[in-house]
Scaffold this motif. Structure first.
Motif, PDB file in Angstrom:
ATOM      1  N   SER A  45     -27.470  -3.904 -10.893  1.00 29.59           N
ATOM      2  CA  SER A  45     -28.505  -3.422  -9.979  1.00 29.59           C
ATOM      3  C   SER A  45     -29.284  -4.596  -9.395  1.00 29.59           C
ATOM      4  N   LEU A  46     -29.718  -4.425  -8.177  1.00 32.14           N
ATOM      5  CA  LEU A  46     -30.498  -5.424  -7.467  1.00 32.14           C
ATOM      6  C   LEU A  46     -31.667  -4.699  -6.826  1.00 32.14           C
ATOM      7  N   SER A  47     -32.876  -5.110  -7.171  1.00 34.44           N
ATOM      8  CA  SER A  47     -34.075  -4.464  -6.645  1.00 34.44           C
ATOM      9  C   SER A  47     -34.780  -5.369  -5.649  1.00 34.44           C
ATOM     10  N   VAL A  48     -35.361  -4.736  -4.644  1.00 36.29           N
ATOM     11  CA  VAL A  48     -36.134  -5.446  -3.632  1.00 36.29           C
ATOM     12  C   VAL A  48     -37.608  -5.123  -3.869  1.00 36.29           C
ATOM     13  N   ILE A  49     -38.421  -6.161  -3.973  1.00 35.17           N
ATOM     14  CA  ILE A  49     -39.859  -5.985  -4.150  1.00 35.17           C
ATOM     15  C   ILE A  49     -40.499  -6.061  -2.765  1.00 35.17           C
ATOM     16  N   LYS A  50     -41.058  -4.945  -2.325  1.00 33.32           N
ATOM     17  CA  LYS A  50     -41.688  -4.880  -1.013  1.00 33.32           C
ATOM     18  C   LYS A  50     -43.057  -5.557  -1.045  1.00 33.32           C
ATOM     19  N   ARG A  51     -43.651  -5.772   0.131  1.00 33.71           N
ATOM     20  CA  ARG A  51     -44.964  -6.435   0.223  1.00 33.71           C
ATOM     21  C   ARG A  51     -46.030  -5.715  -0.587  1.00 33.71           C
ATOM     22  N   ARG A  60     -27.610  -2.757   1.922  1.00 39.09           N
ATOM     23  CA  ARG A  60     -27.026  -3.496   3.055  1.00 39.09           C
ATOM     24  C   ARG A  60     -27.391  -2.819   4.368  1.00 39.09           C
ATOM     25  N   ASP A  61     -27.484  -1.495   4.339  1.00 41.15           N
ATOM     26  CA  ASP A  61     -27.802  -0.755   5.556  1.00 41.15           C
ATOM     27  C   ASP A  61     -29.156  -1.161   6.131  1.00 41.15           C
ATOM     28  N   LYS A  62     -30.109  -1.480   5.262  1.00 43.28           N
ATOM     29  CA  LYS A  62     -31.423  -1.911   5.750  1.00 43.28           C
ATOM     30  C   LYS A  62     -31.337  -3.284   6.409  1.00 43.28           C
ATOM     31  N   ILE A  63     -30.470  -4.144   5.893  1.00 41.42           N
ATOM     32  CA  ILE A  63     -30.264  -5.451   6.517  1.00 41.42           C
ATOM     33  C   ILE A  63     -29.670  -5.250   7.910  1.00 41.42           C
ATOM     34  N   VAL A  64     -28.641  -4.425   7.988  1.00 37.81           N
ATOM     35  CA  VAL A  64     -27.991  -4.164   9.270  1.00 37.81           C
ATOM     36  C   VAL A  64     -28.998  -3.576  10.256  1.00 37.81           C
ATOM     37  N   SER A  65     -29.800  -2.636   9.814  1.00 38.38           N
ATOM     38  CA  SER A  65     -30.789  -2.002  10.682  1.00 38.38           C
ATOM     39  C   SER A  65     -31.811  -3.005  11.209  1.00 38.38           C
ATOM     40  N   GLY A  66     -32.316  -3.860  10.343  1.00 38.06           N
ATOM     41  CA  GLY A  66     -33.304  -4.851  10.747  1.00 38.06           C
ATOM     42  C   GLY A  66     -32.739  -5.889  11.691  1.00 38.06           C
ATOM     43  N   VAL A  67     -31.539  -6.351  11.400  1.00 35.94           N
ATOM     44  CA  VAL A  67     -30.921  -7.369  12.243  1.00 35.94           C
ATOM     45  C   VAL A  67     -30.488  -6.755  13.578  1.00 35.94           C
ATOM     46  N   ARG A  68     -30.095  -5.488  13.556  1.00 37.90           N
ATOM     47  CA  ARG A  68     -29.693  -4.813  14.801  1.00 37.90           C
ATOM     48  C   ARG A  68     -30.848  -4.822  15.806  1.00 37.90           C
ATOM     49  N   LYS A  69     -32.063  -4.675  15.319  1.00 42.88           N
ATOM     50  CA  LYS A  69     -33.234  -4.705  16.211  1.00 42.88           C
ATOM     51  C   LYS A  69     -33.361  -6.074  16.878  1.00 42.88           C
ATOM     52  N   ALA A  70     -33.131  -7.134  16.127  1.00 42.70           N
ATOM     53  CA  ALA A  70     -33.198  -8.491  16.686  1.00 42.70           C
ATOM     54  C   ALA A  70     -32.052  -8.740  17.663  1.00 42.70           C
ATOM     55  N   ILE A 105     -35.291 -12.002   1.379  1.00 49.16           N
ATOM     56  CA  ILE A 105     -34.088 -11.460   2.014  1.00 49.16           C
ATOM     57  C   ILE A 105     -34.105 -11.821   3.499  1.00 49.16           C
ATOM     58  N   GLY A 106     -35.260 -11.667   4.133  1.00 46.32           N
ATOM     59  CA  GLY A 106     -35.376 -12.041   5.543  1.00 46.32           C
ATOM     60  C   GLY A 106     -35.040 -13.493   5.774  1.00 46.32           C
ATOM     61  N   LEU A 107     -35.506 -14.356   4.887  1.00 47.01           N
ATOM     62  CA  LEU A 107     -35.206 -15.786   5.011  1.00 47.01           C
ATOM     63  C   LEU A 107     -33.727 -16.071   4.746  1.00 47.01           C
ATOM     64  N   ALA A 108     -33.094 -15.282   3.858  1.00 49.51           N
ATOM     65  CA  ALA A 108     -31.668 -15.460   3.562  1.00 49.51           C
ATOM     66  C   ALA A 108     -30.800 -15.027   4.738  1.00 49.51           C
ATOM     67  N   ALA A 125     -36.461 -14.951  13.410  1.00 52.14           N
ATOM     68  CA  ALA A 125     -37.220 -16.056  12.815  1.00 52.14           C
ATOM     69  C   ALA A 125     -38.697 -15.962  13.171  1.00 52.14           C
ATOM     70  N   SER A 126     -39.005 -15.461  14.354  1.00 51.87           N
ATOM     71  CA  SER A 126     -40.407 -15.368  14.761  1.00 51.87           C
ATOM     72  C   SER A 126     -41.193 -14.473  13.810  1.00 51.87           C
ATOM     73  N   VAL A 127     -40.538 -13.513  13.198  1.00 52.70           N
ATOM     74  CA  VAL A 127     -41.202 -12.630  12.235  1.00 52.70           C
ATOM     75  C   VAL A 127     -41.222 -13.270  10.844  1.00 52.70           C
ATOM     76  N   TYR A 128     -40.051 -13.695  10.363  1.00 53.54           N
ATOM     77  CA  TYR A 128     -39.952 -14.171   8.984  1.00 53.54           C
ATOM     78  C   TYR A 128     -40.450 -15.590   8.771  1.00 53.54           C
ATOM     79  N   GLN A 129     -40.593 -16.355   9.829  1.00 48.97           N
ATOM     80  CA  GLN A 129     -41.182 -17.684   9.692  1.00 48.97           C
ATOM     81  C   GLN A 129     -42.591 -17.710  10.270  1.00 48.97           C
ATOM     82  N   GLY A 130     -43.077 -16.542  10.694  1.00 53.54           N
ATOM     83  CA  GLY A 130     -44.462 -16.393  11.112  1.00 53.54           C
ATOM     84  C   GLY A 130     -44.857 -17.208  12.338  1.00 53.54           C
ATOM     85  N   PHE A 131     -44.053 -17.145  13.406  1.00 52.55           N
ATOM     86  CA  PHE A 131     -44.411 -17.859  14.624  1.00 52.55           C
ATOM     87  C   PHE A 131     -45.760 -17.338  15.118  1.00 52.55           C
ATOM     88  N   ALA A 132     -46.656 -18.266  15.471  1.00 47.41           N
ATOM     89  CA  ALA A 132     -47.994 -17.882  15.920  1.00 47.41           C
ATOM     90  C   ALA A 132     -48.240 -18.215  17.385  1.00 47.41           C
TER      91      ALA A 132
END
Length: 176
Positions: A45-51, A60-70, A105-108, A125-132
């Motif tokens: 098992s692999l757990s993700v700790i949310k904010r 994996r589906d959540k990764i695909v969904s998030g990257v699909r938006k980008a 995960i976002g950074l990976a 990257a603008s989200v996960y590296q916090g572009f300001a």
């Protein structure tokens, strides 16, 4: 392991095989009580700790969904996204940790997205590296140019058509 047929509380392993590129084990079992056979699939098992601190199963589906938006409006395929998600999961599992922060995960995702499409990479990257500011985008673009990595879709527009790299004005859609 309870038998799914008679609910006997024991079973004997008849055969074991690795599946899913070694990340799961399929076991063929037999019940000593009713002699019926059944299969089980065992995964780590692999757990993700949310904010907010809540843990949820890795998907994996959540990764695909998030990257699909980008990748919206880019020529990236569903197959590309599925392969990216698999590579990210393999990277995270290779770390040996059973829990991973959502931000990690976002950074990976970033190095794999960088190889796929530079525009989608900058969006993500603008989200996960916090572009300001715009200066953050400029620095990221400068780094992309210095890296020398040519993304799979570097020279294609959203329709998959070739784009001239040094083109300063666009004539696409022109009525002349």
């Amino acid at each position: 392991m309870h038998c799914p047929f008679c609910r006997h509380d024991d079973s004997r392993v008849v055969d074991s095989r690795t599946t899913d590129d070694g990340f799961a084990i399929r076991r063929r079992r037999q019940c000593p009580n009713c002699s019926k056979r059944f299969s089980t699939l065992e995964t780590a098992s692999l757990s993700v700790i949310k904010r907010a601190g809540v843990a949820e199963p890795f998907s994996r589906d959540k990764i695909v969904s998030g990257v699909r938006k980008a990748c919206q409006g880019r020529p990236v395929t569903d197959t590309d996204l599925a392969q990216l998600a698999q590579k990210v999961e393999e990277t995270i599992r290779a770390s040996g940790s059973s829990q991973v922060e959502a931000n990690d995960i976002g950074l990976a995702i970033l190095p794999f997205l960088r190889e796929l499409d530079d525009v989608a990479y900058l969006r993500f990257a603008s989200v996960y590296q916090g572009f300001a500011s715009a200066a953050d985008f400029e620095a990221a673009i400068k780094q992309l140019k210095m890296d020398g990595v040519t993304p799979k879709y570097a020279n294609e527009d959203a329709d998959g058509e070739a784009v001239i790299a040094d083109q300063t004005t666009s004539t696409k859609g022109s009525l002349t």
